[in-house]
Every structure is written in structure tokens, then in C-alpha cells.
Design a protein around this motif. Sequence first.
Motif, PDB file in Angstrom:
ATOM      1  N   SER A 243    -114.938   0.891  90.139  1.00  0.00           N
ATOM      2  CA  SER A 243    -115.525   0.620  91.456  1.00  0.00           C
ATOM      3  C   SER A 243    -116.880   1.293  91.593  1.00  0.00           C
ATOM      4  O   SER A 243    -117.811   0.713  92.161  1.00  0.00           O
ATOM      5  N   PHE A 244    -117.027   2.509  91.046  1.00  0.00           N
ATOM      6  CA  PHE A 244    -118.334   3.160  91.083  1.00  0.00           C
ATOM      7  C   PHE A 244    -119.347   2.444  90.202  1.00  0.00           C
ATOM      8  O   PHE A 244    -120.524   2.345  90.545  1.00  0.00           O
ATOM      9  N   GLN A 245    -118.912   1.919  89.055  1.00  0.00           N
ATOM     10  CA  GLN A 245    -119.820   1.155  88.202  1.00  0.00           C
ATOM     11  C   GLN A 245    -120.306  -0.099  88.911  1.00  0.00           C
ATOM     12  O   GLN A 245    -121.485  -0.455  88.816  1.00  0.00           O
ATOM     13  N   LEU A 246    -119.427  -0.765  89.635  1.00  0.00           N
ATOM     14  CA  LEU A 246    -119.845  -1.945  90.391  1.00  0.00           C
ATOM     15  C   LEU A 246    -120.820  -1.561  91.503  1.00  0.00           C
ATOM     16  O   LEU A 246    -121.778  -2.288  91.777  1.00  0.00           O
ATOM     17  N   LEU A 247    -120.596  -0.414  92.138  1.00  0.00           N
ATOM     18  CA  LEU A 247    -121.525   0.057  93.162  1.00  0.00           C
ATOM     19  C   LEU A 247    -122.890   0.357  92.554  1.00  0.00           C
ATOM     20  O   LEU A 247    -123.927  -0.040  93.101  1.00  0.00           O
ATOM     21  N   TYR A 248    -122.924   1.023  91.409  1.00  0.00           N
ATOM     22  CA  TYR A 248    -124.195   1.309  90.741  1.00  0.00           C
ATOM     23  C   TYR A 248    -124.909   0.026  90.347  1.00  0.00           C
ATOM     24  O   TYR A 248    -126.135  -0.076  90.470  1.00  0.00           O
ATOM     25  N   ALA A 249    -124.165  -0.966  89.874  1.00  0.00           N
ATOM     26  CA  ALA A 249    -124.766  -2.245  89.493  1.00  0.00           C
ATOM     27  C   ALA A 249    -125.363  -2.943  90.712  1.00  0.00           C
ATOM     28  O   ALA A 249    -126.464  -3.512  90.633  1.00  0.00           O
ATOM     29  N   ALA A 250    -124.669  -2.889  91.848  1.00  0.00           N
ATOM     30  CA  ALA A 250    -125.191  -3.522  93.060  1.00  0.00           C
ATOM     31  C   ALA A 250    -126.457  -2.816  93.547  1.00  0.00           C
ATOM     32  O   ALA A 250    -127.440  -3.465  93.929  1.00  0.00           O
ATOM     33  N   VAL A 251    -126.454  -1.493  93.520  1.00  0.00           N
ATOM     34  CA  VAL A 251    -127.647  -0.744  93.934  1.00  0.00           C
ATOM     35  C   VAL A 251    -128.804  -1.014  92.975  1.00  0.00           C
ATOM     36  O   VAL A 251    -129.950  -1.213  93.401  1.00  0.00           O
ATOM     37  N   GLY A 252    -128.524  -1.056  91.674  1.00  0.00           N
ATOM     38  CA  GLY A 252    -129.569  -1.351  90.691  1.00  0.00           C
ATOM     39  C   GLY A 252    -130.137  -2.749  90.863  1.00  0.00           C
ATOM     40  O   GLY A 252    -131.355  -2.951  90.771  1.00  0.00           O
ATOM     41  N   ALA A 253    -129.283  -3.729  91.124  1.00  0.00           N
ATOM     42  CA  ALA A 253    -129.759  -5.097  91.353  1.00  0.00           C
ATOM     43  C   ALA A 253    -130.622  -5.166  92.608  1.00  0.00           C
ATOM     44  O   ALA A 253    -131.655  -5.841  92.628  1.00  0.00           O
ATOM     45  N   TYR A 254    -130.223  -4.448  93.643  1.00  0.00           N
ATOM     46  CA  TYR A 254    -131.027  -4.410  94.869  1.00  0.00           C
ATOM     47  C   TYR A 254    -132.384  -3.771  94.595  1.00  0.00           C
ATOM     48  O   TYR A 254    -133.419  -4.283  95.021  1.00  0.00           O
ATOM     49  N   TYR A 255    -132.397  -2.676  93.864  1.00  0.00           N
ATOM     50  CA  TYR A 255    -133.635  -1.972  93.551  1.00  0.00           C
ATOM     51  C   TYR A 255    -134.574  -2.847  92.721  1.00  0.00           C
ATOM     52  O   TYR A 255    -135.770  -2.940  93.001  1.00  0.00           O
ATOM     53  N   LEU A 256    -134.036  -3.493  91.690  1.00  0.00           N
ATOM     54  CA  LEU A 256    -134.858  -4.371  90.857  1.00  0.00           C
ATOM     55  C   LEU A 256    -135.372  -5.573  91.644  1.00  0.00           C
ATOM     56  O   LEU A 256    -136.524  -5.977  91.496  1.00  0.00           O
ATOM     57  N   GLY A 257    -134.531  -6.141  92.486  1.00  0.00           N
ATOM     58  CA  GLY A 257    -134.956  -7.273  93.306  1.00  0.00           C
ATOM     59  C   GLY A 257    -135.997  -6.887  94.323  1.00  0.00           C
ATOM     60  O   GLY A 257    -136.935  -7.638  94.597  1.00  0.00           O
ATOM     61  N   LYS A 258    -135.870  -5.707  94.881  1.00  0.00           N
ATOM     62  CA  LYS A 258    -136.837  -5.233  95.862  1.00  0.00           C
ATOM     63  C   LYS A 258    -138.194  -5.006  95.208  1.00  0.00           C
ATOM     64  O   LYS A 258    -139.231  -5.332  95.784  1.00  0.00           O
ATOM     65  N   GLY A 259    -138.209  -4.487  93.974  1.00  0.00           N
ATOM     66  CA  GLY A 259    -139.469  -4.281  93.250  1.00  0.00           C
ATOM     67  C   GLY A 259    -140.145  -5.597  92.939  1.00  0.00           C
ATOM     68  O   GLY A 259    -141.364  -5.728  93.049  1.00  0.00           O
ATOM     69  N   ALA A 260    -139.383  -6.608  92.558  1.00  0.00           N
ATOM     70  CA  ALA A 260    -139.957  -7.924  92.273  1.00  0.00           C
ATOM     71  C   ALA A 260    -140.515  -8.546  93.538  1.00  0.00           C
ATOM     72  O   ALA A 260    -141.568  -9.198  93.508  1.00  0.00           O
ATOM     73  N   LEU A 261    -139.861  -8.320  94.675  1.00  0.00           N
ATOM     74  CA  LEU A 261    -140.353  -8.843  95.945  1.00  0.00           C
ATOM     75  C   LEU A 261    -141.675  -8.182  96.322  1.00  0.00           C
ATOM     76  O   LEU A 261    -142.594  -8.850  96.788  1.00  0.00           O
TER      77      LEU A 261
END
Length: 172
Positions: A145-163
Amino acid sequence: MASIIFYILGFTTLAATAMCITRRNPVHAVVYLVNALFALALMFYLLGAPLVAAWEVIIYAGAIMVLFLFIIMMFELSPDSPETQGPGWRRWGPVVLLSLVILGCTLALLGLEADPQGVPAFWVSPREFGAALFDRYALGVQVISFQLLYAAVGAYYLGKGALRRRSREDAS
């Protein structure tokens, strides 16, 4: 009989996954991945977790793969070089063979001996499965569950940088 089916399904899962990661065409890769997920669902069913098998089919082989196909079609992804041209059996033979193996294992599982209540002897009730999952394997569930949380935060961070990069490019 159950152990033979288990090994056949294990080999089918490995073969379909290998075919998935070696295909240049993303749609073909998704078809092989769906095949691997169906074989994995049958393995869960065989191990006494029919609820997890149903989730595997409904969520992963169903909803997630439809999402993958939608993304592939939205981005118009195509292979750089055409795959081997030739008769249809060279392109569709492996997936038909893997699908027939999965169908055969499914029919064999349906034909296994059941106890008088109609439930095969290797099944576990959802209550026993939940107790094992959250009692004996609670640490593993928390780690995942923590790995999934880290993946979601990382995807948000990467998507925010691309935006941000895109908005800077549009501004200049």
C-alpha cells in the motif's frame, strides 16, 4: 491433477508475459498481457481464492486493459517497424494457442472433483482469506500500500512538472 494444471498455467503466464514484452505493436502486447492475466486469475482460483481471481479478471484484465487500449489509441502509438508480415497464423498463432491452453485449464478446473456441498476441497472462504491476508501477511499488505502511495505521488509530481514545462513553452 490440480498441480499439473497449476504448472501449465504458470508456464502459460510466463510465455504470455514474455510475448507481451517482446512485441513491437502495443495492441498485440496488450492482448498477450490480457492472456497472462487470465492465466494468473485461474491460478488464484486454483489456489483457493476465487474472489481474488474475479478481481483479477474484472479489474486488471477488464478495466485496466481497456484503459491501456484507450491510451494507446489516444496517443496513436504504433511500432517503428512493421512486424513480420506473413500468414495470419504467424501473427495470431501464439495468442490462439495460449488462449486454448487457458480454456482447456478452465474446463479441467470445472471438471475437478467437488465435495458434497459442491465446493472444491481446495477452496478457502473469503473470511479465511481475509484473516490470512490481514493477520499473517499484514506487513506485506502495508508495504504494498505504501508503494502504491509512492507511485501515485511520483506520477503526480512528474505530471505536474510536464504541465509546468508545457505552460512555459506556450507562454514563450
